[in-house]
Design a protein around this motif. Structure first.
Motif, PDB file in Angstrom:
ATOM      1  N   MET A  77      49.434  19.147  48.953  1.00 34.50           N
ATOM      2  CA  MET A  77      50.733  19.752  49.060  1.00 34.50           C
ATOM      3  C   MET A  77      51.557  19.319  47.857  1.00 34.50           C
ATOM      4  SD  MET A  77      53.256  19.715  52.335  1.00 34.50           S
ATOM      5  CE  MET A  77      52.410  20.907  53.310  1.00 34.50           C
ATOM      6  N   LYS A  78      52.429  20.212  47.428  1.00 36.26           N
ATOM      7  CA  LYS A  78      53.205  19.928  46.234  1.00 36.26           C
ATOM      8  C   LYS A  78      54.650  20.370  46.441  1.00 36.26           C
ATOM      9  CE  LYS A  78      53.259  21.154  41.355  1.00 36.26           C
ATOM     10  NZ  LYS A  78      52.634  21.983  40.338  1.00 36.26           N
ATOM     11  N   VAL A  79      55.573  19.556  46.016  1.00 34.24           N
ATOM     12  CA  VAL A  79      56.990  19.905  46.077  1.00 34.24           C
ATOM     13  C   VAL A  79      57.303  20.781  44.874  1.00 34.24           C
ATOM     14  CG1 VAL A  79      59.341  19.017  46.030  1.00 34.24           C
ATOM     15  CG2 VAL A  79      57.568  17.767  47.272  1.00 34.24           C
ATOM     16  N   ILE A  80      57.983  21.899  45.128  1.00 28.43           N
ATOM     17  CA  ILE A  80      58.336  22.803  44.034  1.00 28.43           C
ATOM     18  C   ILE A  80      59.845  22.796  43.835  1.00 28.43           C
ATOM     19  CG2 ILE A  80      56.319  24.282  44.306  1.00 28.43           C
ATOM     20  CD1 ILE A  80      58.087  26.225  45.874  1.00 28.43           C
ATOM     21  N   ARG A  81      60.261  23.126  42.641  1.00 30.23           N
ATOM     22  CA  ARG A  81      61.685  23.164  42.324  1.00 30.23           C
ATOM     23  C   ARG A  81      62.288  24.502  42.738  1.00 30.23           C
ATOM     24  NH1 ARG A  81      63.390  19.329  38.304  1.00 30.23           N
ATOM     25  NH2 ARG A  81      61.622  18.090  37.643  1.00 30.23           N
ATOM     26  N   ASN A  82      63.567  24.465  43.043  1.00 33.11           N
ATOM     27  CA  ASN A  82      64.299  25.699  43.337  1.00 33.11           C
ATOM     28  C   ASN A  82      64.503  26.473  42.052  1.00 33.11           C
ATOM     29  OD1 ASN A  82      64.554  25.475  46.094  1.00 33.11           O
ATOM     30  ND2 ASN A  82      66.358  24.182  45.953  1.00 33.11           N
ATOM     31  N   PRO A  83      64.679  27.742  42.074  1.00 32.22           N
ATOM     32  CA  PRO A  83      64.670  28.595  43.255  1.00 32.22           C
ATOM     33  C   PRO A  83      63.236  28.907  43.701  1.00 32.22           C
ATOM     34  CG  PRO A  83      65.095  29.935  41.315  1.00 32.22           C
ATOM     35  CD  PRO A  83      65.014  28.490  40.859  1.00 32.22           C
ATOM     36  N   VAL A  84      63.055  28.950  45.010  1.00 34.45           N
ATOM     37  CA  VAL A  84      61.751  29.217  45.597  1.00 34.45           C
ATOM     38  C   VAL A  84      61.234  30.588  45.160  1.00 34.45           C
ATOM     39  CG1 VAL A  84      60.548  29.587  47.795  1.00 34.45           C
ATOM     40  CG2 VAL A  84      62.193  27.738  47.575  1.00 34.45           C
ATOM     41  N   THR A  85      62.144  31.539  45.013  1.00 30.51           N
ATOM     42  CA  THR A  85      61.749  32.908  44.678  1.00 30.51           C
ATOM     43  C   THR A  85      61.000  33.009  43.349  1.00 30.51           C
ATOM     44  OG1 THR A  85      63.968  33.258  43.782  1.00 30.51           O
ATOM     45  CG2 THR A  85      63.561  34.003  46.029  1.00 30.51           C
ATOM     46  N   SER A  86      61.193  32.054  42.469  1.00 26.83           N
ATOM     47  CA  SER A  86      60.473  32.096  41.195  1.00 26.83           C
ATOM     48  C   SER A  86      58.985  31.788  41.375  1.00 26.83           C
ATOM     49  CB  SER A  86      61.095  31.136  40.185  1.00 26.83           C
ATOM     50  OG  SER A  86      60.955  29.807  40.619  1.00 26.83           O
ATOM     51  N   HIS A  87      58.596  31.269  42.542  1.00 30.34           N
ATOM     52  CA  HIS A  87      57.197  30.936  42.824  1.00 30.34           C
ATOM     53  C   HIS A  87      56.512  32.001  43.685  1.00 30.34           C
ATOM     54  CE1 HIS A  87      57.736  26.882  41.214  1.00 30.34           C
ATOM     55  NE2 HIS A  87      58.922  26.905  41.801  1.00 30.34           N
ATOM     56  N   LEU A  88      57.248  33.030  44.108  1.00 27.25           N
ATOM     57  CA  LEU A  88      56.705  34.060  44.988  1.00 27.25           C
ATOM     58  C   LEU A  88      56.273  35.274  44.180  1.00 27.25           C
ATOM     59  CD1 LEU A  88      59.414  33.885  47.807  1.00 27.25           C
ATOM     60  CD2 LEU A  88      57.215  32.707  47.701  1.00 27.25           C
ATOM     61  N   PRO A  89      55.322  36.049  44.710  1.00 27.49           N
ATOM     62  CA  PRO A  89      54.881  37.257  43.991  1.00 27.49           C
ATOM     63  C   PRO A  89      56.036  38.231  43.785  1.00 27.49           C
ATOM     64  CG  PRO A  89      53.397  36.757  45.814  1.00 27.49           C
ATOM     65  CD  PRO A  89      54.578  35.847  45.947  1.00 27.49           C
ATOM     66  N   VAL A  90      56.111  38.821  42.611  1.00 25.40           N
ATOM     67  CA  VAL A  90      57.163  39.782  42.289  1.00 25.40           C
ATOM     68  C   VAL A  90      56.980  41.036  43.135  1.00 25.40           C
ATOM     69  CG1 VAL A  90      58.130  41.216  40.454  1.00 25.40           C
ATOM     70  CG2 VAL A  90      57.330  38.908  39.945  1.00 25.40           C
ATOM     71  N   GLY A  91      58.061  41.526  43.719  1.00 21.59           N
ATOM     72  CA  GLY A  91      58.019  42.755  44.507  1.00 21.59           C
ATOM     73  C   GLY A  91      57.463  42.604  45.906  1.00 21.59           C
ATOM     74  N   SER A  92      57.231  41.388  46.345  1.00 17.34           N
ATOM     75  CA  SER A  92      56.668  41.183  47.682  1.00 17.34           C
ATOM     76  C   SER A  92      57.733  41.360  48.758  1.00 17.34           C
ATOM     77  CB  SER A  92      56.054  39.786  47.796  1.00 17.34           C
ATOM     78  OG  SER A  92      57.040  38.802  47.569  1.00 17.34           O
ATOM     79  N   ALA A  93      57.298  41.799  49.936  1.00 21.22           N
ATOM     80  CA  ALA A  93      58.189  41.881  51.090  1.00 21.22           C
ATOM     81  C   ALA A  93      58.381  40.463  51.613  1.00 21.22           C
ATOM     82  CB  ALA A  93      57.572  42.771  52.166  1.00 21.22           C
ATOM     83  N   LYS A  94      59.604  40.129  51.986  1.00 17.74           N
ATOM     84  CA  LYS A  94      59.900  38.765  52.436  1.00 17.74           C
ATOM     85  C   LYS A  94      60.573  38.811  53.804  1.00 17.74           C
ATOM     86  CE  LYS A  94      60.631  37.613  47.620  1.00 17.74           C
ATOM     87  NZ  LYS A  94      60.485  38.964  47.123  1.00 17.74           N
ATOM     88  N   PHE A  95      59.939  38.188  54.801  1.00 12.71           N
ATOM     89  CA  PHE A  95      60.451  38.155  56.160  1.00 12.71           C
ATOM     90  C   PHE A  95      60.522  36.710  56.639  1.00 12.71           C
ATOM     91  CE2 PHE A  95      58.098  42.147  55.739  1.00 12.71           C
ATOM     92  CZ  PHE A  95      59.073  43.065  56.103  1.00 12.71           C
ATOM     93  N   ALA A  96      61.472  36.450  57.521  1.00 10.14           N
ATOM     94  CA  ALA A  96      61.577  35.131  58.144  1.00 10.14           C
ATOM     95  C   ALA A  96      61.372  35.296  59.647  1.00 10.14           C
ATOM     96  CB  ALA A  96      62.940  34.511  57.870  1.00 10.14           C
ATOM     97  N   PHE A  97      60.694  34.327  60.260  1.00 13.91           N
ATOM     98  CA  PHE A  97      60.546  34.291  61.707  1.00 13.91           C
ATOM     99  C   PHE A  97      61.373  33.128  62.234  1.00 13.91           C
ATOM    100  CE2 PHE A  97      56.073  36.307  61.637  1.00 13.91           C
ATOM    101  CZ  PHE A  97      56.617  37.559  61.794  1.00 13.91           C
ATOM    102  N   SER A  98      62.232  33.440  63.198  1.00 13.14           N
ATOM    103  CA  SER A  98      63.058  32.398  63.802  1.00 13.14           C
ATOM    104  C   SER A  98      63.319  32.755  65.256  1.00 13.14           C
ATOM    105  CB  SER A  98      64.388  32.269  63.055  1.00 13.14           C
ATOM    106  OG  SER A  98      65.217  31.321  63.683  1.00 13.14           O
ATOM    107  N   PHE A  99      63.243  31.776  66.124  1.00 15.88           N
ATOM    108  CA  PHE A  99      63.528  31.988  67.540  1.00 15.88           C
ATOM    109  C   PHE A  99      64.952  32.481  67.746  1.00 15.88           C
ATOM    110  CE2 PHE A  99      65.509  29.861  71.258  1.00 15.88           C
ATOM    111  CZ  PHE A  99      64.970  30.664  72.239  1.00 15.88           C
ATOM    112  N   ASN A 100      65.867  32.070  66.893  1.00 13.22           N
ATOM    113  CA  ASN A 100      67.285  32.418  67.038  1.00 13.22           C
ATOM    114  C   ASN A 100      67.658  33.790  66.496  1.00 13.22           C
ATOM    115  OD1 ASN A 100      67.857  29.947  68.224  1.00 13.22           O
ATOM    116  ND2 ASN A 100      68.182  28.962  66.251  1.00 13.22           N
ATOM    117  N   SER A 101      66.692  34.519  65.959  1.00 13.64           N
ATOM    118  CA  SER A 101      67.003  35.835  65.413  1.00 13.64           C
ATOM    119  C   SER A 101      67.359  36.813  66.533  1.00 13.64           C
ATOM    120  CB  SER A 101      65.803  36.385  64.638  1.00 13.64           C
ATOM    121  OG  SER A 101      66.068  37.702  64.217  1.00 13.64           O
TER     122      SER A 101
END
Length: 95
Positions: free
Chosen positions: A1-25
């Motif tokens: 496991m590795k700690v990455i620097r912010n912003p997280v979005t710079s490490h994600l695939p360009v143009g990808s769909a991004k969803f969050a799962f949360s019980f409180n949604s």
């Protein structure tokens, strides 16, 4: 496991769909229907999921497209991953 620097979005695939799962949604979805919809609309493009695996609180990631809930009850992160993977197996007809 590795700690990455912010912003997280710079490490994600360009143009990808991004969803969050949360019980409180407030937006409850059937995870199988969600997976089928993503496959139908995006095909095999990259999809990113943020899974809120915490006892209290809500995922606060302003870079996600939508925050969803897949159960009326709090689930462990492992359970959410299991449900999500199984939903994609069904959506992609993987036996």
């Amino acid at each position: 496991m590795k700690v990455i620097r912010n912003p997280v979005t710079s490490h994600l695939p360009v143009g990808s769909a991004k969803f969050a799962f949360s019980f409180n949604s407030e937006k409850m979805v059937n995870v199988v229907d969600h997976a089928k919809e993503v496959v139908e609309t995006r095909g095999c493009e990259s999809v990113v999921y943020v899974i809120g695996a915490m006892a209290k609180g809500k995922v606060e990631a302003d870079w996600v497209e939508d925050t969803l809930s897949i159960s009326n009850y709090p689930l462990s992160g492992a359970c959410v991953c299991n449900r999500l993977t199984h939903a994609y197996e069904l959506a992609l007809n993987i036996l």
